[in-house]
Write an enzyme that holds these catalytic residues in place. Structure first.
Site, PDB file in Angstrom:
ATOM      1  N   ASN A 103     -18.087   1.232 -20.130  1.00 35.86           N
ATOM      2  CA  ASN A 103     -16.962   0.346 -19.853  1.00 35.86           C
ATOM      3  C   ASN A 103     -16.220   0.027 -21.148  1.00 35.86           C
ATOM      4  OD1 ASN A 103     -15.956  -0.893 -17.365  1.00 35.86           O
ATOM      5  ND2 ASN A 103     -16.140  -2.818 -18.478  1.00 35.86           N
ATOM      6  N   CYS A 138      -0.517   5.734  16.171  1.00 36.24           N
ATOM      7  CA  CYS A 138      -1.864   6.294  15.966  1.00 36.24           C
ATOM      8  C   CYS A 138      -1.892   7.730  16.493  1.00 36.24           C
ATOM      9  CB  CYS A 138      -2.904   5.456  16.731  1.00 36.24           C
ATOM     10  SG  CYS A 138      -4.552   6.218  16.740  1.00 36.24           S
ATOM     11  N   ASN A 187     -12.805   2.860  -5.924  1.00 33.59           N
ATOM     12  CA  ASN A 187     -11.384   3.179  -6.014  1.00 33.59           C
ATOM     13  C   ASN A 187     -10.867   3.790  -4.718  1.00 33.59           C
ATOM     14  OD1 ASN A 187     -11.681   2.337  -8.653  1.00 33.59           O
ATOM     15  ND2 ASN A 187     -11.811   4.417  -9.490  1.00 33.59           N
ATOM     16  N   TYR A 230       0.820  -1.215   0.000  1.00 31.31           N
ATOM     17  CA  TYR A 230       0.000   0.000   0.000  1.00 31.31           C
ATOM     18  C   TYR A 230       0.861   1.275   0.000  1.00 31.31           C
ATOM     19  CZ  TYR A 230      -4.102  -2.881   0.296  1.00 31.31           C
ATOM     20  OH  TYR A 230      -5.078  -3.800  -0.004  1.00 31.31           O
ATOM     21  N   HIS A 252     -14.676   1.529  -0.528  1.00 35.58           N
ATOM     22  CA  HIS A 252     -13.604   0.568  -0.219  1.00 35.58           C
ATOM     23  C   HIS A 252     -12.448   1.240   0.514  1.00 35.58           C
ATOM     24  CE1 HIS A 252     -14.940  -2.456  -3.560  1.00 35.58           C
ATOM     25  NE2 HIS A 252     -15.745  -2.464  -2.506  1.00 35.58           N
TER      26      HIS A 252
HETATM   27  N1  APR Z   1     -12.117   2.998 -19.727  1.00 46.77           N
HETATM   28  C1  APR Z   1     -13.215   2.352 -19.248  1.00 46.77           C
HETATM   29  N2  APR Z   1     -13.176   1.126 -18.686  1.00 46.77           N
HETATM   30  C2  APR Z   1     -11.973   0.528 -18.598  1.00 46.77           C
HETATM   31  C3  APR Z   1     -10.775   1.124 -19.072  1.00 46.77           C
HETATM   32  C4  APR Z   1     -10.894   2.416 -19.653  1.00 46.77           C
HETATM   33  N3  APR Z   1      -9.823   3.065 -20.131  1.00 46.77           N
HETATM   34  N4  APR Z   1      -9.754   0.262 -18.844  1.00 46.77           N
HETATM   35  C5  APR Z   1     -10.280  -0.819 -18.247  1.00 46.77           C
HETATM   36  N5  APR Z   1     -11.613  -0.676 -18.100  1.00 46.77           N
HETATM   37  C6  APR Z   1     -12.567  -1.603 -17.494  1.00 46.77           C
HETATM   38  C7  APR Z   1     -12.214  -3.072 -17.668  1.00 46.77           C
HETATM   39  O1  APR Z   1     -12.788  -3.563 -18.888  1.00 46.77           O
HETATM   40  C8  APR Z   1     -12.866  -3.709 -16.438  1.00 46.77           C
HETATM   41  O2  APR Z   1     -14.207  -4.107 -16.721  1.00 46.77           O
HETATM   42  O3  APR Z   1     -12.543  -1.375 -16.089  1.00 46.77           O
HETATM   43  C9  APR Z   1     -12.899  -2.577 -15.393  1.00 46.77           C
HETATM   44  C10 APR Z   1     -11.913  -2.780 -14.242  1.00 46.77           C
HETATM   45  O4  APR Z   1     -12.315  -3.946 -13.549  1.00 46.77           O
HETATM   46  P1  APR Z   1     -11.471  -4.397 -12.257  1.00 46.77           P
HETATM   47  O5  APR Z   1     -10.023  -4.402 -12.573  1.00 46.77           O
HETATM   48  O6  APR Z   1     -12.122  -5.656 -11.751  1.00 46.77           O
HETATM   49  O7  APR Z   1     -11.708  -3.219 -11.188  1.00 46.77           O
HETATM   50  P2  APR Z   1     -12.972  -2.965 -10.277  1.00 46.77           P
HETATM   51  O8  APR Z   1     -14.230  -3.405 -10.962  1.00 46.77           O
HETATM   52  O9  APR Z   1     -12.897  -1.570  -9.819  1.00 46.77           O
HETATM   53  O10 APR Z   1     -12.682  -3.933  -9.010  1.00 46.77           O
HETATM   54  C11 APR Z   1     -13.617  -3.836  -7.926  1.00 46.77           C
HETATM   55  O11 APR Z   1     -12.256  -5.348  -6.622  1.00 46.77           O
HETATM   56  O12 APR Z   1     -10.146  -5.972  -6.070  1.00 46.77           O
HETATM   57  C12 APR Z   1     -11.247  -5.331  -5.612  1.00 46.77           C
HETATM   58  O13 APR Z   1     -11.370  -3.629  -4.020  1.00 46.77           O
HETATM   59  C13 APR Z   1     -10.930  -3.896  -5.327  1.00 46.77           C
HETATM   60  O14 APR Z   1     -12.262  -1.928  -5.729  1.00 46.77           O
HETATM   61  C14 APR Z   1     -11.759  -3.120  -6.336  1.00 46.77           C
HETATM   62  C15 APR Z   1     -12.888  -4.084  -6.634  1.00 46.77           C
END
Ligand code: APR
Length: 233
Positions: free
Chosen positions: A201, A135, A91, A55, A108
């Site tokens: 997406n 802390c 995020n 982190y 999150h």
């Molecule tokens: N524009 C739009 N969408 C995009 C782009 C872009 N430039 N690049 C990637 N993506 C899409 C991908 O197609 C995918 O569907 O963003 C999505 C990212 O998915 P993940 O990597 O699974 O991220 P997320 O959905 O935020 O994960 C949810 O999972 O690991 C945990 O806590 C973590 O908050 C996170 C949660």
């Protein structure tokens, strides 16, 4: 079209074009490390120094990235929209607030925050954290953890989020793969309340079929276009 209430959910895809990795794309974060070792309470218990290092690297990276046109478009929408608007992000980066969004929930948690395992207090935290960190509230040393909601833990402000979903007339999911609950369920909650649902997406998500409208493309193009459409309506 006059809408009274909008709920927006964002995921890692909205920050991708700012240079931050997503999780499940082919070269995503979970393709390189095991989430059970770095994003669970058990993983932290087992090797806190390794989790802190993971982190700390991601927190330091925030100093080198900027919000992109998609973050700015959502901040513009918040400023110009006359109805109720809530931005819920999965995020943990600070790009939405850097772009000016204020009606924002980090369900999150956040990289720039710490949580004390001794007194339960949360605090702003911008520097590296370690097993020797103290802390600021109870002064205990060695019990600080990143204020990140790990797998198996309850996301923040769920009551407020479900209340907003229950009143939404428009729900927009941006840059999320629909893999992780409860966020992946929000589209069904909103639809059940009668909202129109839109997915923006790059690729199909796990729950694409639940959306009324699907807009395919990179967030930096699709989100500003959608916001202009909404504000011009
Ligand atoms: N524009 C739009 N969408 C995009 C782009 C872009 N430039 N690049 C990637 N993506 C899409 C991908 O197609 C995918 O569907 O963003 C999505 C990212 O998915 P993940 O990597 O699974 O991220 P997320 O959905 O935020 O994960 C949810 O999972 O690991 C945990 O806590 C973590 O908050 C996170 C949660």
């Amino acid at each position: 079209m006059i809408l009274s209430s909008i709920v927006i959910l964002t995921g890692a895809g909205i920050s991708k074009e700012s240079g931050l990795d997503t999780f499940r794309d082919k070269n995503g974060i979970w393709a390189k490390v095991d989430h059970r070792e770095l994003a669970t309470p058990e993983g932290f218990e087992h090797d806190p120094a390794r989790v802190h290092a993971f982190y700390n690297q991601r927190r330091r990276q925030l100093r080198d990235v900027q919000p992109n046109a998609a973050h700015h478009a959502l901040a513009r929408l918040e400023g110009a929209y006359k109805g109720a608007l809530l931005l819920v992000t999965q995020n943990v980066d600070d790009l939405h607030e850097s772009a000016g969004s204020r009606k924002l929930i980090h369900m999150h948690g956040e990289l720039n925050a710490g949580l004390c395992g001794a007194c339960g207090q949360r605090c702003r935290w911008k520097s590296d954290m370690s097993t020797h960190s103290q802390c600021p509230s109870c002064r205990t040393v060695g019990r600080m953890r990143p204020d990140i909601v790990w797998f198996g833990e309850m996301p923040y402000q769920m009551d407020r989020i479900y209340r907003a979903l229950g009143q939404a007339e428009l729900f927009i999911a941006i840059g999320t793969s629909g893999n992780v609950y409860p966020a992946a369920q929000f589209v069904e909650e909103a639809a059940h309340a009668g909202a129109r649902t839109v997915e923006i997406n790059l690729d199909a998500s796990e729950n694409t079929s639940h959306f009324d409208e699907v807009i395919r493309g990179p967030a930096t193009q699709a989100v500003p276009d959608f916001v202009e459409r909404l504000l011009g309506a």
